[in-house]
Every structure is written in structure tokens, then in C-alpha cells.
Scaffold this active site. Structure first.
Site, PDB file in Angstrom:
ATOM      1  N   VAL A  63       0.532  -0.918   0.108  1.00  0.00           N
ATOM      2  CA  VAL A  63       0.047   0.011   0.005  1.00  0.00           C
ATOM      3  C   VAL A  63       1.043   1.399  -0.051  1.00  0.00           C
ATOM      4  O   VAL A  63       0.680   2.666  -0.613  1.00  0.00           O
ATOM      5  CB  VAL A  63      -0.489  -0.049   1.346  1.00  0.00           C
ATOM      6  CG1 VAL A  63      -2.037   1.322   1.594  1.00  0.00           C
ATOM      7  CG2 VAL A  63      -1.886  -1.126   0.955  1.00  0.00           C
ATOM      8  N   CYS A  64       1.905   1.189   0.792  1.00  0.00           N
ATOM      9  CA  CYS A  64       3.195   2.382   0.618  1.00  0.00           C
ATOM     10  C   CYS A  64       3.287   3.538  -0.451  1.00  0.00           C
ATOM     11  O   CYS A  64       2.961   4.571  -0.697  1.00  0.00           O
ATOM     12  CB  CYS A  64       4.528   1.950   1.637  1.00  0.00           C
ATOM     13  SG  CYS A  64       4.202   1.231   3.803  1.00  0.00           S
TER      14      CYS A  64
END
Length: 210
Positions: A63-64
Site C-alpha cells: 500500500v505504501c
């Protein structure tokens, strides 16, 4: 994640958490910007710029990079309203540099338009109340800090939930707008839309016009 939920539940009792309306905890740390190692000090922005300070769990994850690159792609919009973006994780500057030097199509970041701060001591994450102690990583905390160094907005997401650049920008624009005397922003306000006076007459005028 059950451990993250447990941390959030007891965080207020364990930490002196920074609150909206209070000064942001200052820090000085190494960062990566333009593929170079630099030094960043939060208080250096006081009197000069707003700051979007966001924490993410780890480099080379999933996700980062979607969040980090989304903020980079919209950096010019923040720059136009006198705002710097700082990303923070517990990784080293060497990890940050390797990630920046990895192409996006391979899960990397490519060149970023703002610094990635290294919090290897975890002191920054702890001071902002986002560190999960038994995992040693930060929740997805985001703080908007004004030019006086005061926290004006904060959100904390669990590990699996990415944040919205659109909503961050909208909130920042609203915060800057209400610096004007006697103006407040209703739900979902965007630049150019009607605001209201914070009194009975002003609210009546607002609701009569919508």
C-alpha cells in the site's frame, strides 16, 4: 490487525499524544531527497510553510508506494499553496535511497518530489503517537501542521488502508481558508464554494443559500 487495534485502544494512556491545536513535536533526522542524503528539522518550516507529515509502515511494501507516489504526483498542487510534504518510516536512509532508485514498474518509487525521512530510532513515530511498540513500525498517521508549528489536523489509518491525496488537499485548503477572521467551512467545502459566518445569523444565511 489485532495488535494494531490494541495499541490504538491504549495509546492515550501510554503516550503524551500530540493533540490538534497543540505544537507539533520537533525532530531532526536524516532524509533522502533528489537521491541525496539531507538533514531535515521540522521547526525549520515554522514561519515559512505548512507541512503535511505522513507516516507509513515500511519501505518495499504494498500500500505504501501507492500513497507515496500519489503525493509526489500531486506535489505541485501543495507547493502552490506553500506546503511541504514529508514522508516518514522507521527504515534507514539507505533503504529509502534503494527504494527511490527502483523503478515504479518494479515496485519502487522512482524520483520523488519531497523528502523521505528516516526514523530508525522510532522516536519520531513515538512522539506523534503512531508507533506500534511490539511491531516497531508506524500506523498510517497524517498530520497537517501550520506555519506556526501547530497541528491543525490529524488522521490515523490502520496498516491496510491507504489515504486520499484529494481529501488531504481539500482539508489543507479549508484550514488555510479559515485563517480568515469569522469564516468557517461546512462539510465537504472546496475552494470557491460558500462558507459561513460562525454565528446564528451567518448559519441562517448559509442554509438559505444552499
Amino acid at each position: 490487525d489485532a495488535r494494531a487495534r490494541s495499541f490504538v485502544a491504549r495509546a492515550a494512556a501510554e503516550y503524551d499524544l500530540p493533540l490538534v491545536g497543540n505544537k507539533a513535536p520537533d525532530f531532526a533526522a536524516e532524509a533522502v531527497f533528489d537521491q541525496e542524503f539531507i538533514n531535515v528539522k521540522l521547526s525549520d518550516y515554522i514561519g515559512k510553510k505548512y507541512v503535511i507529515l505522513f507516516f507509513y509502515p515500511l519501505d518495499f511494501t504494498f500500500v505504501c508506494p501507492t500513497e507515496i507516489t500519489a503525493f509526489s504526483d500531486r506535489h505541485e498542487e501543495f507547493e502552490k499553496i506553500n506546503t511541504e510534504i514529508l514522508g516518514v518510516s522507521v527504515d534507514s536512509v539507505f533503504s529509502h535511497l534503494a527504494w527511490v532508485q527502483t523503478e515504479r514498474k518494479s515496485g519502487g518509487l522512482g524520483d520523488l518530489k519531497y523528502p523521505l525521512v528516516s526514523d530508525v530510532t522510532k522516536s519520531i513515530s513515538k512522539s506523534f503517537g503512531v508507533l506500534i511498540p511490539d511491531q516497531g513500525i508506524a500506523l498510517r498517521g497524517l498530520f497537517i501542521i501550520d506555519k506556526e508549528g501547530v497541528i491543525q489536523h490529524s488522521t490515523i489509518n490502520n496498516l491496510g488502508i491507504g489515504r486520499s491525496v484529494d481529501e488531504t488537499l481539500r482539508t489543507l485548503q479549508a484550514l488555510q481558508y479559515v485563517k480568515k477572521p469569522d469564516e468557517v467551512c461546512p462539510a465537504g467545502w472546496k475552494p470557491g464554494e460558500k462558507s459561513m459566518k460562525p454565528d446564528p445569523k451567518g448559519s441562517k444565511e448559509y442554509f438559505a443559500a444552499i
